[in-house]
Scaffold this motif. Structure first.
Motif, mmCIF file in Angstrom:
data_model
loop_
_atom_site.group_PDB
_atom_site.id
_atom_site.type_symbol
_atom_site.label_atom_id
_atom_site.label_comp_id
_atom_site.label_asym_id
_atom_site.label_seq_id
_atom_site.Cartn_x
_atom_site.Cartn_y
_atom_site.Cartn_z
ATOM 1 N N GLY A 1 0.993 4.110 -12.543
ATOM 2 C CA GLY A 1 0.830 5.055 -11.445
ATOM 3 C C GLY A 1 0.838 4.400 -10.079
ATOM 4 N N ARG A 2 0.039 4.974 -9.196
ATOM 5 C CA ARG A 2 -0.004 4.531 -7.806
ATOM 6 C C ARG A 2 -0.427 3.061 -7.690
ATOM 7 N N GLU A 3 -1.392 2.650 -8.494
ATOM 8 C CA GLU A 3 -1.848 1.259 -8.442
ATOM 9 C C GLU A 3 -0.700 0.299 -8.739
ATOM 10 N N TYR B 1 2.432 0.763 -8.056
ATOM 11 C CA TYR B 1 3.313 0.715 -6.886
ATOM 12 C C TYR B 1 2.790 -0.255 -5.825
ATOM 13 N N PHE B 2 1.465 -0.296 -5.667
ATOM 14 C CA PHE B 2 0.893 -1.247 -4.715
ATOM 15 C C PHE B 2 1.147 -2.689 -5.147
#
Length: 112
Positions: free
Chosen positions: A28-30, A32-33
């Motif tokens: 998820g978003r993590e 992408y970071f």
């Protein structure tokens, strides 16, 4: 100054290896970071390597710079693997990491 750029570039190489490992562990978003950190670290690492071999009064020879840059990245990646990814810290693994460190220092000593 070029040696400082090269060392910082090697540390960013450790950073992109670490970010790659963390990106594979997350979703998820993590994730992408971590991928963004990977891309930024990769760019900065390559850019600093380029600067170390091409600017200043005494640019570092490309063979020496590449060996030192990858050596710093390899040593850093091993230590990050041990401390962050719970990889084994066996005697022989640590022994060869220290021989790699000695080789990097040796290249610095014999370079102009």
């Amino acid at each position: 100054m070029n040696w400082i750029l090269l060392i910082i570039g090697g540390l960013f190489e450790t950073g992109f290896a670490t970010c790659l490992g963390k990106a594979q562990e997350t979703t998820g978003r993590e994730s992408y970071f971590w991928w963004a950190g990977f891309a930024i670290s990769l760019f900065l690492s390559m850019f600093l390597l380029y600067k170390a071999i091409s600017v200043g009064a005494s640019p570092i020879p490309v063979g020496t710079a590449y060996a030192v840059w990858t050596g710093i990245g390899a040593v850093g990646a091993v230590f990050m693997g041990i401390f962050i990814f719970d990889e084994p810290a066996t005697f022989w693994r640590i022994f060869f990491v220290f021989t790699l460190i000695a080789s990097v220092i040796g290249l610095k000593v014999v370079s102009n």
